[in-house]
Design a protein around this motif. Structure first.
Motif, short mmCIF file in Angstrom:
data_model
loop_
_atom_site.label_atom_id
_atom_site.label_comp_id
_atom_site.label_asym_id
_atom_site.label_seq_id
_atom_site.Cartn_x
_atom_site.Cartn_y
_atom_site.Cartn_z
N SER A 196 89.11 -26.14 -24.85
CA SER A 196 89.65 -26.00 -23.55
C SER A 196 89.79 -24.47 -23.37
CB SER A 196 90.81 -26.83 -23.08
OG SER A 196 91.68 -26.15 -23.98
N ARG B 159 94.80 -25.91 -13.27
CA ARG B 159 94.62 -25.46 -14.69
C ARG B 159 95.67 -25.29 -15.49
NH1 ARG B 159 90.71 -22.23 -13.86
NH2 ARG B 159 92.20 -20.48 -13.39
N ASP B 166 91.99 -34.36 -18.89
CA ASP B 166 91.48 -33.30 -17.78
C ASP B 166 89.99 -33.85 -17.37
OD1 ASP B 166 90.86 -31.42 -16.27
OD2 ASP B 166 91.17 -29.59 -17.43
N SER B 168 88.90 -32.87 -14.29
CA SER B 168 88.54 -31.83 -13.52
C SER B 168 86.97 -31.66 -13.65
CB SER B 168 89.28 -30.69 -13.47
OG SER B 168 90.59 -30.58 -13.80
#
Lengths: 530, 530
Positions: A196, B159, B166, B168
Motif C-alpha cells: 500500500s 486514504r 481497501d 478504492s
C-alpha cells in the motif's frame, strides 16, 4: 579592488590547493601592520562605538581593495597597542568580520581576508547600452546572452549549449554523489515497503522524510520543527511557486527580492503574477529601509549566503528585519546552500528565531543533486493548510521511493558524512578558483567566497557588458553566468562562478579562458568608448 | 437489472477464479435461445440497418437485465436461423458488443455477457435528500462521506481512514510491483550516469524516457509520436493542472467533463478556475450532442474505459467527436488504464487519429504504481511550448533517476512482462469480485468490467444515498467510493469498486461486508420512505 600579485597567491587561502597549483604559490604575505595601518584614527569613532567603527573601517578597506583577499590582519594585540584601544575592541571587530564571512581565523596563520564585501555603488553605473557582439561571442553560443532581459528558458539554453568547462553556479560536486549508499538505501526501502506504500501518498510527503528533515534542520540549522509542519516539495522552485499562489489568494501582490538576487526565483514569482520590487544588498545584506519603502508585505531573502553576492545578513539588519516582520511582513527564507561553509561559523536560520513570520525553504539540490528534485518548506501556521492544498493540486505529492531513500540517508548519518566530504572538496576548488582569478583576472574583485558553491567577481566600473564576457567565454567553451542576469537595476559588470562541480584543473583552465575572453571583450569595447 | 441467482455464478466469467471461490461456482448456464429470444422482431429494423438494430436491442437487454452478466448469447448460426437473417448480421452485432466490452468470446464457451452498459436514466432520479446517518456510519470513518459535495481533501481523508480491506479504485496490484527489476535497473542507471546528469535537467523530461514512452505508445496504444513531442509530468494530475493553466491563458474558461466522471479530475480543473460543465455518458460513451450544447471549447474524456462507468466510446460517437474537434474543439484524452483489458480487443486512442486536436495523457500509476508520480502528455502543437514553460515553472522538470529507471524497464520489455502478469492477476480478481457481487449483492448491476482496474455497481432506483452505504462499509472496515462522488447531476446510487489491488479472498470478504452494510442502510431507509 585590484588583487595585487603580492596578495593573490597568499598561502592560507591556498593551503589546501592540490599539487596542480602548488608551484604557483608564493610565500605568505607579511601581516599588514605599522602605526599607519589603514590610516586608522580612533578619534573619528563615536563615543562607545569603537568596535563598530573599527569593523566598518576594515570592511571598507576590504571592499575598496586596500585589504585584498589573502592579506593578513594585524594581530589583535598589535593593532590594539597601535590604536591605543583595549584588545577587546579589536577582537570584537574581527569577530564581526568573521561572522560576515570577510575574514577567517587561520590558527597560527593569523586572521586572513577571504572575501570582499560587495561595494554599494555610490551612483549606479550607466544602464547597459545596446548589446555589442564581441568577436568570439557570435553563433548559437553567444545567442544565450544576447537576449535582454533574459527569458524564463535562459537557463535551459545555457545548459543545452555545448561547453568544455561548466562554471555555472548552483550545483555541488556531482561526481561525489553517494551512488553506492543511495542504491543500498533503495534496496532496504524496496525490501521493507508495504504494497500500500506504493499507492497514492500523503500530499505533504512521506512521514519518514518529514521526520528526517525535521531532525536534519534541528541538527544542522538550529530549527526546531515538528514533522507535521514540514511540507516536502519538488525543490525550492516548486515550493516558491506554490507559496506565491497561496499569497496571491491572500491578496499579496508583490514579493520584494534582493538586488542582485536570483534571476530564476524572480522568473518563478513573476510567473505567478507577483511583482518583484528590488531591494539593494550591501555589505550587511538586504537594506531593510529600502524594503520598507517598497511597501511589499513579503520579501524573499537568502540570509545565510546571499545569492549571488555571498554577503551574510548582519546582526543589525537581522534585528531590523525582525521588527519589519513583527509588524506584519512575511520573510521567505531561501536557505539554499547554508550547509556549505569554509571560513566562518554557521549562520543561524531566521526561521529558528521567528517561526510565525518566516516561511523557510531548503532542498537537497546543493547537498546531493538538483536532479533529485526534493525540497522542503516550513510555512507559518497561517499558510500551512493552503500550501498543502496547493501541493495536492500541483501533483498529489512527491514520488515516494526517493523520499524514503533520502530519509534513510539523512537518519543514518550518511548525509552528514557526504557533507563533510563535499566541504573538503569544495574548499579545495574554491581556493583553486581564487588563485586562478588572481592569476588570470587581476582586475577582478572576489565576493562571497567564505561559504556556498559559487563566488562572484566584479570588474569595478569597467565599461563592457558582462553578457558580452559570458558570451565570449561560452564561445571558448566555458560556461558562466553574467552577474547582470541577477540584477534588476544597473550595476558593475561581473560574473557568477560556480566552483563546486569542477575539479581544480578544470577551474584553472576555465578561469584562464575567462582571462582571454576578458581581453577580447575589453579590446572590442575600448575603441567604442573613445 | 437484478442479477438472478441462476446467472450470477455462470461459469465462463468465473473460469479463472482461484480455488477459494470454486466451490460456489454452478454449472455453465445454458445459452439463451429459442424463437422467443428477447422477443426480437427483425421487421422493426430500418432498411439496411439490421446489424445496428440487433446490437442496440442486445445492448438494451444487457442494460435492463434481460441478459444478465454471465449469460451466454445464442450461437450466431442459431440466432441467424431463428431471426431469418444472414449469419453476417449477427456476427457483426456481436462484434460491436465485443468492442464495447459488453460481451466476450469464450472459445467453445460461446459469447458471454461480461459487463452491463450504464443505463441512461429516462428521468433523473431525485436529488439525494439530507444525509441520514446509518447506524454503522458514525464516527470518524463515516465522516469521510458526510461532506456533500466532497472537498479536495476527500481522497486523503479516505486514504487516512483505517480499514481492513481497501476496494478504492485507481491502483493496480501493488504487491506485484517489480521490485527486483526496479532495483536492477536503478543499479545500471547509477553505474552509467554521468555526473552532469545529476544536475538540473530538461524540463520536458529525460530524453531516454521520452523516447521510451514514444516507443511504448507506438507498441501499445497505436500512437506515432516523436520523443520531442513527449512531456514527462509528475502524473496526469499534474499534466491536467498545467494544461488547464495554459488553456486559461488562451482564453478557455470551461472544460466539459463526463458525468459521471472523475471527481479528482474535476477538483483539479476547478482549482485552475476552469468550469466543468457535465456531459452525460450513456452506453455509447459521452453524448456529443450534450457536449455541443455546453458551448465548451474543451472536453476531458476517458474514451477507452470511461471512468467510472467503464463504457467504451462507440464508433458513431467517435466520428461525432472528431467532427466537433475538427470544428475547433480540444479533446483531452485521459488514457488512464487502457492497457488493462480482459474480454475485449484494444481500443485505439483518439490521439492516434487526430493528433492536432487531442491532448493525450497517460501515466505509470495504473501500470506500476501511483507512488512513482510519473506520467506523460502529448500536446497539440499549439500548446506544446506553453506546456513546457508551465512544467518548468511548476518544478523545473521531473526527478531524473526514476525517469531513467523507467526508461530501462520500458525499453527492456520488463514493463510488458509486468503488464502480462498484471492482466492475469487482475482478471482473476475481477472474476472474484463479480462472483462475490452475485452472491452478496444480488440487487446490484455490474458495469464496465471488461477492462480496467475497477467496476461500478448500481442499485437501480433504490432510495438510499450511496454515501451512506460507503460510510456503513467503512465503519465495518471496507473502503469503497460512492458513485455519487463522481456525479455532478443526480443519478442512481452506486459504488465504484477497485479489484486490482486486493487478493480474491479479500475481495470476497469485502463484498460480503458490503452486503451487510447494504442491508443495514436499506433497513434504515425503509421506515423513512414509508
Amino acid at each position: 579592488m585590484v588583487m595585487s600579485s603580492a596578495s593573490r597567491h597568499n598561502g592560507p587561502v591556498n593551503r589546501s590547493i592540490g599539487n596542480a597549483c602548488d608551484r604557483s604559490i608564493t610565500p605568505v604575505a607579511p601581516a599588514a601592520s605599522g602605526s599607519d595601518f589603514l590610516q586608522l584614527n580612533p578619534e573619528e569613532a563615536p563615543a562607545g562605538g569603537l568596535s563598530d567603527w573599527l569593523a566598518r573601517r576594515l570592511r571598507d578597506a576590504i571592499a575598496d581593495g586596500s585589504l585584498p583577499v589573502g592579506s593578513r590582519l594585524p594581530a589583535t594585540r598589535v593593532l590594539a597597542g597601535e590604536l591605543r584601544v583595549s584588545r577587546g575592541v579589536v577582537t570584537e571587530a574581527y569577530q564581526r568580520l568573521t561572522e560576515d564571512g570577510h575574514v577567517a581565523g587561520r590558527g597560527r596563520g593569523g586572521t586572513v581576508v577571504v572575501a570582499a564585501p560587495v561595494a554599494v555603488p555610490v551612483a549606479p553605473a550607466a544602464a547597459p547600452g545596446p548589446v555589442v557582439r564581441a568577436a568570439g561571442s557570435g553563433g548559437p553560443a553567444g545567442a544565450v546572452f544576447a537576449v535582454t532581459p533574459p527569458g524564463a528558458d535562459v537557463f535551459d539554453a545555457l545548459r543545452a549549449a555545448p561547453a568544455r568547462i561548466d562554471l555555472s553556479p548552483g550545483v555541488p560536486d556531482l561526481a561525489a554523489f553517494p551512488r553506492t549508499a543511495w542504491l543500498r538505501a533503495e534496496r532496504a526501502v524496496l525490501k521493507g515497503l508495504s504494497a500500500s506504500g506504493l499507492g497514492y501518498g500523503d500530499p505533504r510527503g512521506a512521514l519518514e522524510l518529514r521526520r528526517a528533515v525535521a531532525n536534519w534542520l534541528a541538527r544542522n540549522r538550529g530549527i526546531r520543527v515538528d514533522a507535521g509542519e514540514v511540507l516536502i516539495t519538488s525543490g525550492t522552485a516548486q515550493g516558491l511557486g506554490l507559496l506565491a499562489q497561496v499569497l496571491r489568494d491572500d491578496g499579496v501582490r508583490a514579493m520584494a527580492v534582493e538586488d542582485p538576487g536570483s534571476l530564476g526565483a524572480r522568473h518563478h514569482l513573476r510567473d505567478r503574477q507577483l511583482e518583484t520590487p528590488p531591494v539593494a544588498v550591501d555589505a550587511e545584506g538586504v537594506r531593510v529601509d529600502e524594503l520598507r519603502a517598497t511597501g511589499a508585505r513579503a520579501v524573499l531573502l537568502t540570509p545565510a549566503h546571499q545569492f549571488p553576492t555571498g554577503v551574510v545578513l548582519g546582526g543589525v539588519r537581522r534585528r531590523e528585519l525582525m521588527r519589519w516582520a513583527a509588524e506584519g511582513g512575511l520573510i521567505v527564507e531561501d536557505d539554499y546552500d547554508a550547509e556549505h561553509r569554509y571560513d566562518r561559523p554557521p549562520v543561524p536560520a531566521l526561521r529558528s528565531v521567528l517561526a510565525e513570520r518566516v516561511c523557510y525553504a531548503g532542498s537537497v539540490s546543493k547537498l546531493l543533486a538538483p536532479a533529485l528534485r526534493v525540497g522542503w518548506m516550513l510555512a507559518p501556521p497561517k499558510y500551512r493548510d493552503a500550501l498543502v492544498d496547493a501541493k495536492r493540486f500541483a501533483d498529489l505529492g512527491n514520488a515516494v521511493l526517493p523520499q524514503l531513500v533520502l530519509a534513510r540517508l539523512m537518519e543514518s548519518g550518511e548525509m552528514e558524512r557526504h557533507l563533510r566530504l563535499l566541504r573538503r572538496r569544495h574548499r579545495q576548488r574554491r581556493d583553486a578558483m581564487i588563485a586562478a582569478i588572481g592569476e588570470h583576472l587581476p582586475g577582478a574583485v572576489v565576493h562571497g567566497a567564505a561559504a556556498g558553491l559559487h563566488l562572484v567577481i566584479t570588474f569595478g566600473s569597467a565599461e563592457f557588458a558582462d553578457t558580452e564576457l559570458a558570451g565570449a567565454a561560452l564561445a571558448r567553451g566555458v560556461k558562466v553566468q553574467p552577474l547582470s542576469w541577477h540584477r534588476q537595476r544597473p550595476g558593475h559588470p561581473g560574473l557568477v562562478l560556480g566552483y563546486a562541480a569542477t575539479p581544480p584543473g578544470g577551474i584553472a583552465e576555465g578561469v584562464a579562458t575567462l582571462g582571454e575572453a576578458l581581453s577580447e571583450v575589453v579590446a572590442e569595447v575600448r575603441p567604442r568608448g573613445r
